[in-house]
Design a protein around this motif. Structure first.
Motif: not given
Length: 289
Positions: A67-71
């Motif tokens: 989730g962090f990488a995508r955002r």
């Protein structure tokens, strides 16, 4: 703190669960992919994958990093587009298979529309086999669909197991033909299901045919029969049949992005949408809502 290049490599490995496949997708050496993942793990201070000679799996921290990488990448790309002043324009004909009807693909498309408001996006939802035919005929520019086993084309979004699913209360009689719920031809899962049953020498009969995933789900929830489906995309209210059901293994299936003939007015938009789908691929494995 986190290098965007390393984050993109991490997402590629997380979506394919294969360092080899990720390297092919990114056009890198496998050693480079491993090195970038190690550097990201060093930056995070925690292992993101558990891996051995046979398999690669995300750790709990790896799941959180998705989730962090995508955002982070979304914001990074928005900032880059803003300050470079690049504007993607044109008409893009995008085809997505029925498999993604219940996923969060609409969120990815909404983000793409927000980032590229001057692209005229036309969406076609169809069977994977039909989409490949339309792509070959020049009617689509980009397709997100299942890949036929003999077809090497396409950027791998992820690989999954095909499994048998049905209603929780469903019980199969070993002495009677298997009741099948299937897409019409040229459905790829239909062909795989019939081939597997015929190899096993198991009788079958078709109890429901529908070109709509919602139609198949309704029949399966009613207990009419079984259907072949991606393990990670099992719809709510349906369940994987246990091994004791005696049904044959269906093997794995690849979900890929395939570009069509490079139309001058669509090439840049197709590349941008393909990048958005690959960056947000883990959302395709989650139910929408």
């Amino acid at each position: 703190m986190y290098d965007p290049t390393q984050l993109r490599t991490f997402l590629a490995v997380a979506q394919t669960l294969s360092f080899t496949q990720a390297a092919r997708r990114l056009g890198l050496r496998q050693s480079t992919v491993s090195q970038q993942v190690r550097r990201l793990e060093d930056a995070a201070g925690r292992p993101l994958f558990s891996r051995d000679t046979h398999s690669v799996e995300l750790t709990e921290d790896g799941e959180a990093m998705l989730g962090f990488a995508r955002r982070i990448l979304e914001v990074h790309e928005q900032a880059a587009a803003f300050f470079t002043g690049t504007r993607v324009r044109g008409r893009l004909r995008f085809g997505a298979s029925e498999d993604f009807v219940l996923t969060r693909l609409p969120e990815i498309l909404e983000g793409f529309r927000y980032d590229h408001p001057e692209v005229d996006l036309e969406l076609t939802v169809e069977l994977s086999g039909t989409l490949h035919e339309q792509l070959a005929a020049g009617k689509l520019d980009l397709v997100l669909a299942k890949r036929r086993p003999e077809d090497p084309r396409g950027a791998l979004v992820w690989r999954d197991d095909l499994v048998w699913i049905g209603a929780e209360r469903l019980r199969l009689d070993a002495d009677r033909p298997v009741p099948l719920i299937v897409y019409p031809p040229p459905g790829i899962t239909r062909a795989r299901a019939l081939e597997a049953l015929e190899r096993q020498g198991r009788g079958w009969r078709i109890v429901c045919t529908s070109g709509s995933l919602n139609g198949l789900i309704a029949a399966a929830r009613a207990g009419l029969g079984v259907m072949a489906h991606s393990r990670r995309l099992i719809p709510p209210g349906l369940f994987r049949l246990p091994e004791r059901s005696g049904l044959p293994e269906l093997g794995k299936v690849d979900f890929v992005l395939v570009h069509g003939h490079r139309r001058p007015g669509a090439q840049e938009a197709a590349d941008a949408l393909a990048a958005a789908v690959l960056a947000g691929g883990e959302r395709l494995r989650r139910p929408g809502g």
